[in-house]
Design an enzyme around this catalytic site. Structure first.
Site, PDB file in Angstrom:
ATOM      1  N   SER A   9       0.847  -1.192   0.000  1.00 54.69           N
ATOM      2  CA  SER A   9       0.000   0.000   0.000  1.00 54.69           C
ATOM      3  C   SER A   9       0.882   1.242   0.000  1.00 54.69           C
ATOM      4  O   SER A   9       2.090   1.170   0.270  1.00 54.69           O
ATOM      5  CB  SER A   9      -0.876  -0.012   1.263  1.00 54.69           C
ATOM      6  N   TYR A  38      -3.177  -0.646  10.258  1.00 58.15           N
ATOM      7  CA  TYR A  38      -3.084  -0.814   8.808  1.00 58.15           C
ATOM      8  C   TYR A  38      -1.703  -0.382   8.324  1.00 58.15           C
ATOM      9  O   TYR A  38      -1.029  -1.101   7.578  1.00 58.15           O
ATOM     10  CB  TYR A  38      -4.171  -0.008   8.100  1.00 58.15           C
TER      11      TYR A  38
END
EC number: 1.-.-.-
Length: 261
Positions: free
Chosen positions: A153, A166
């Site tokens: 990501s 996350y």
């Protein structure tokens, strides 16, 4: 540099014909795009997912002239990684490509972000990828070939408010990618990552529907648009194919330029 080497290259280097790919969470969102991309390149697809396929993914993949099979399973369940690899090998004979795509994201302020939020994200985003890669490597090492692609990501590079777990898992997944590359490269196994930017999916619908937050995102992207899932498909095929045999331990950012602004 030899003329023979130059002449040897062809578009066949991007072919996955006869290969088998596991794509976790491959029946929805970005995972569906990865599964379709590899199918279009000729790979048979095995999809373990917590969500049962509604038939859409199966139909799309089979139209590519390849085979697909599904396994409804929670990838964090005890023994699930072993069962997934075993089921794929029973159905297709081996595992050539593993795409660790499945992931979750929970949002909460730092002081409200407890273990109930933290633990599931560590389990799904990081531990499951580690265990699946470990089991897949047992198959890939003897066959002296394999591709492991971890879906990272932008938050493998950034902090990010409201989601410490996350960001932590995506940073860790990037490090895990490099560590596995360092050990498995000697067996002709390439371990790389893809770091998607902001994409127009169901998950980002609320952000895109709000004019203020939508513009805030666009102002940060030189391409001045949200990513389309097809923007990721070429990256997946490249990293899964012989064309990337000398690419190892790399995170391929596909973000429209977000990180440079």
């Amino acid at each position: 540099m030899s003329i023979e080497s130059l002449n040897a290259f062809s578009m066949d280097f991007f072919s996955l014909k006869g290969k088998t790919a596991i794509v976790t969470g491959g029946n929805s969102g970005l995972g569906q795009a990865f599964a379709m991309a590899l199918a279009k390149a000729g790979a048979n697809i095995f999809i373990p997912s917590f969500v049962k396929d509604n038939g859409e993914t199966k139909e799309m993949i089979e139209k590519q002239g390849v085979e697909v099979d599904f396994m409804q399973v929670g990838i964090t369940a005890e023994g699930a990684p072993q069962k997934i690899i075993a089921a794929c090998c029973e159905r297709f004979g081996t595992v050539d490509i593993l795409v660790n795509n499945a992931g979750i994201c929970k949002l909460n302020k730092v002081l409200d972000f407890g273990r109930a939020d933290w633990d599931p994200m560590i389990d799904v985003n990081l531990t499951a990828a580690f265990e699946l890669s470990y089991e897949a490597a047992k198959i890939m090492i003897p066959q002296k070939s394999g591709k492991i692609i971890n879906i990272c990501s932008l938050f493998s590079y950034l902090g990010g408010q409201w989601s410490p777990a996350y960001s932590a898992t995506k940073h860790a997944l990037a490090g895990f990618t490099k560590a596995y590359c360092d050990e498995l490269g000697q067996y002709n196994i390439q371990v790389n990552g893809i770091a998607p930017g902001y994409y127009a999916t169901d998950i980002t619908l609320a952000t895109r529907s709000n004019p203020e937050t939508n513009q805030r995102v666009l102002d940060h992207i030189p391409a001045n648009r949200w990513g389309d899932t097809q923007d990721l498909m070429g990256a997946a095929v490249f990293l899964a194919s012989p064309a990337s045999n000398y690419v190892n331990g790399h995170l391929l950012v596909v973000d429209g330029g977000y990180l440079v602004r």
